[in-house]
Design a protein around this motif. Sequence first.
Motif, PDB file in Angstrom:
ATOM      1  N   UNK A 104     -63.539  18.463 -21.915  1.00 28.69           N
ATOM      2  CA  UNK A 104     -64.582  18.046 -22.820  1.00 28.69           C
ATOM      3  C   UNK A 104     -65.480  19.275 -22.981  1.00 28.69           C
ATOM      4  N   UNK A 105     -65.870  19.774 -24.231  1.00 31.26           N
ATOM      5  CA  UNK A 105     -66.763  20.960 -24.269  1.00 31.26           C
ATOM      6  C   UNK A 105     -68.007  20.532 -23.582  1.00 31.26           C
ATOM      7  N   UNK A 106     -68.708  21.584 -23.042  1.00 33.69           N
ATOM      8  CA  UNK A 106     -69.776  21.505 -21.967  1.00 33.69           C
ATOM      9  C   UNK A 106     -71.034  21.094 -22.935  1.00 33.69           C
ATOM     10  N   UNK A 107     -71.145  21.233 -24.233  1.00 38.07           N
ATOM     11  CA  UNK A 107     -72.183  20.760 -25.036  1.00 38.07           C
ATOM     12  C   UNK A 107     -72.246  19.307 -25.307  1.00 38.07           C
ATOM     13  N   UNK A 108     -71.260  18.685 -25.084  1.00 34.06           N
ATOM     14  CA  UNK A 108     -70.982  17.314 -25.364  1.00 34.06           C
ATOM     15  C   UNK A 108     -71.324  16.421 -24.002  1.00 34.06           C
TER      16      UNK A 108
END
Length: 90
Positions: free
Chosen positions: A32-36
Amino acid sequence: MRLDYRKEKFQKVSVCGILCDFSDMRIDRSTVPKERYQYEVADDDESQGNPVRVGYGIMVNFFGTLISDGPLPIGYDDVLWLYDGDFVYL
């Protein structure tokens, strides 16, 4: 087994008015992308398909995984209790 976020198809849901991607599978956090933001949802004790709580990790009565662009209003006990109308399929 946890699945790769980048390879899964998600359904749009609203949780307490916040748009989220929902999967009924467990998703590997490392994909999962870190900003999510990633959360897991629990079903009720009767397993009737009624999501009742959201947390950072659900071991019992797993219902699905939520991915959002912003944080959900998780309580001081690290749980967001869901009531009628809090979890809506879009």
